[in-house]
Design a protein around this motif. Structure first.
Motif, mmCIF file in Angstrom:
data_model
loop_
_atom_site.group_PDB
_atom_site.id
_atom_site.type_symbol
_atom_site.label_atom_id
_atom_site.label_comp_id
_atom_site.label_asym_id
_atom_site.label_seq_id
_atom_site.Cartn_x
_atom_site.Cartn_y
_atom_site.Cartn_z
ATOM 1 N N ALA A 1 50.485 -35.727 -3.837
ATOM 2 C CA ALA A 1 50.633 -35.726 -5.294
ATOM 3 C C ALA A 1 50.303 -34.387 -5.932
ATOM 4 O O ALA A 1 50.500 -34.226 -7.137
ATOM 5 N N GLY A 2 49.776 -33.446 -5.157
ATOM 6 C CA GLY A 2 49.484 -32.132 -5.704
ATOM 7 C C GLY A 2 47.999 -31.891 -5.874
ATOM 8 O O GLY A 2 47.189 -32.826 -5.877
ATOM 9 N N PRO A 3 47.618 -30.622 -6.047
ATOM 10 C CA PRO A 3 46.189 -30.271 -6.154
ATOM 11 C C PRO A 3 45.535 -30.702 -7.457
ATOM 12 O O PRO A 3 44.332 -30.537 -7.628
ATOM 13 N N THR A 4 46.326 -31.246 -8.408
ATOM 14 C CA THR A 4 45.729 -31.710 -9.664
ATOM 15 C C THR A 4 44.869 -32.949 -9.470
ATOM 16 O O THR A 4 44.085 -33.293 -10.358
ATOM 17 N N VAL A 5 45.021 -33.629 -8.339
ATOM 18 C CA VAL A 5 44.188 -34.808 -8.065
ATOM 19 C C VAL A 5 42.789 -34.342 -7.695
ATOM 20 O O VAL A 5 42.604 -33.673 -6.672
ATOM 21 N N PRO B 1 45.954 -37.816 -13.309
ATOM 22 C CA PRO B 1 46.196 -36.375 -13.101
ATOM 23 C C PRO B 1 47.659 -35.991 -13.287
ATOM 24 O O PRO B 1 47.961 -34.870 -13.709
ATOM 25 N N TRP B 2 48.565 -36.915 -12.973
ATOM 26 C CA TRP B 2 50.002 -36.625 -13.101
ATOM 27 C C TRP B 2 50.385 -36.332 -14.547
ATOM 28 O O TRP B 2 51.347 -35.578 -14.795
ATOM 29 N N LEU B 3 49.662 -36.870 -15.524
ATOM 30 C CA LEU B 3 49.986 -36.645 -16.931
ATOM 31 C C LEU B 3 49.917 -35.173 -17.307
ATOM 32 O O LEU B 3 50.657 -34.712 -18.180
ATOM 33 N N GLY B 4 49.009 -34.445 -16.684
ATOM 34 C CA GLY B 4 48.913 -33.016 -16.959
ATOM 35 C C GLY B 4 48.130 -32.653 -18.209
ATOM 36 O O GLY B 4 48.217 -31.508 -18.682
ATOM 37 N N PHE B 5 47.345 -33.569 -18.774
ATOM 38 C CA PHE B 5 46.550 -33.263 -19.955
ATOM 39 C C PHE B 5 45.369 -32.349 -19.585
ATOM 40 O O PHE B 5 44.914 -32.352 -18.436
ATOM 41 N N GLY C 1 53.860 -45.064 -4.091
ATOM 42 C CA GLY C 1 54.107 -44.952 -5.513
ATOM 43 C C GLY C 1 54.278 -43.526 -6.001
ATOM 44 O O GLY C 1 54.790 -43.308 -7.099
ATOM 45 N N PHE C 2 53.870 -42.550 -5.196
ATOM 46 C CA PHE C 2 53.885 -41.177 -5.679
ATOM 47 C C PHE C 2 54.584 -40.195 -4.758
ATOM 48 O O PHE C 2 54.588 -38.993 -5.040
ATOM 49 N N SER C 3 55.156 -40.666 -3.674
ATOM 50 C CA SER C 3 55.807 -39.721 -2.776
ATOM 51 C C SER C 3 56.835 -40.439 -1.913
ATOM 52 O O SER C 3 56.669 -41.610 -1.553
#
Length: 348
Positions: free
Chosen positions: A154-158, A191-195, A229-231
């Motif tokens: 899901a990326g490093p934002t998690v 985290p996916w929201l990007g806020f 759900g995410f990949s």
């Protein structure tokens, strides 16, 4: 008649609960002073996820002396993430904190979260576990594997070691409510929201009382839901497994032709049997991965509500007591509010 002025709620604390009668008194004794000390209008949204013990009775008793406590009772056990969804959907605060009832995540960190969000204009503040020494070795290892895998998919934002203890602004909550996802995993959705986000660290404590509601089976289900759900990476894994099986088959073909040319075809039975078993296993894995994604599509097509609300004390008529109450509580004066399903938004 004097009209009652209702102050806007600044902070909502959402707590999913399932059979938490043993830990409830300790939770209330620690959470209530923390929220009172903030000096802001607040509410506690306790979501009873179809408990079969005395949790509803205790919540009704605590409400008699704690007007900020609000009980949302679901018709049946819908799962932790669904109960959390019900609480987020109904929370009225400008900021919303999600907290588990087991007190492994300390409610004393809520003021720090709120202060950080206000000072830096953040929409999300994660509670990050800096110390998990209270967990078992297997729990720490499996959690480490889970978060490393999720950060790759899901990326490093998690954020690593961040569970469901977090603060969300009203903008972030509204964005989550607008998403059409049904099988939600908030550890990845938020985290996916990007806020804009920040972190508050704490030491994870042992569970105060009762038994964990996330045994190994549910942990595995959470991991599967997170990945599918995410990949789409598992589908690519199936492709690579198929390519690997094809290479193995070519090697077996060369071996078979060589054995035939040398007149040693009977000894090749072992390799042939091994090859068949290997190919069958790969096929079953690929079919299982496809089944997980097809199952998610099937659930989305059904478009069933994630949960059904039996009653919400914030919407009940004055004088009602829709939850099972102790002997000292008043008898119900009217029927509870009707079922209120959460209907996911249609996909674009």
């Amino acid at each position: 008649m004097v009209e009652r002025i209702v102050e806007p709620v600044v902070l909502s604390v959402v707590i999913p609960m399932f059979n938490e009668e043993e830990v409830l008194p300790a939770l209330v004794s620690r959470l209530r002073p923390v929220l009172t000390g903030l000096g802001v209008p607040h509410e506690v949204v306790a979501v009873d996820d179809g408990s079969g013990d005395r949790t509803p009775e205790l919540l009704a008793a605590f409400r008699l002396g704690w007007p900020e406590l609000r009980v949302v009772a679901l018709r049946r056990n819908s799962g932790h993430q669904a109960a959390l969804t019900a609480g987020l959907d109904r929370a009225r605060g400008a900021y919303v904190v999600s907290l588990d009832a087991d007190l492994q995540d300390p409610p004393e960190k809520i003021p720090d979260m709120l202060a950080l969000a206000r000072a830096q204009g953040l929409d999300i503040v994660y509670g990050v576990r800096a110390d998990r020494s209270s967990d078992s070795g297997f729990k720490r290892w499996s959690a480490g594997v889970y978060y490393r895998l999720m950060r790759r998919l899901a990326g490093p934002t998690v954020p690593a070691q961040a569970g469901d203890f977090r603060l969300l602004s009203r903008a972030a909550v509204d964005a989550l409510k607008a998403l059409p996802d049904q099988q939600r995993v908030y550890r990845l959705l938020v985290p996916w929201l990007g806020f804009p986000s920040g972190q508050v660290t704490y030491e994870r404590a042992p569970r105060t009382a009762g038994r964990t509601k996330y045994p190994l089976g549910r942990m595995i289900r959470l991991a599967v839901d997170s990945v599918t759900g995410f990949s789409a990476a598992p589908l690519r894994i199936a492709t690579w497994l198929g390519a690997g099986a094809f290479v193995v088959c070519l090697g077996l073909l060369v071996y078979t032709l060589t054995a035939f040319a040398l007149g040693r075809t009977v000894p090749g039975w072992t390799s042939l049997f091994t090859g068949l078993v290997f190919i069958g296993a790969v096929q079953l894995i690929c079919v299982g991965l496809l089944g997980e994604y097809v199952g998610r599509i099937y659930t989305a097509v059904q478009n069933r509500p994630t949960y059904f609300v039996r009653h919400d004390t914030a919407t009940a008529e004055p004088g009602t007591a829709p939850a099972p109450a102790p002997a000292a509580a008043p008898a119900p004066a009217s029927d509870p509010a009707p079922d209120e399903p959460r209907v996911p938004l249609p996909r674009a």
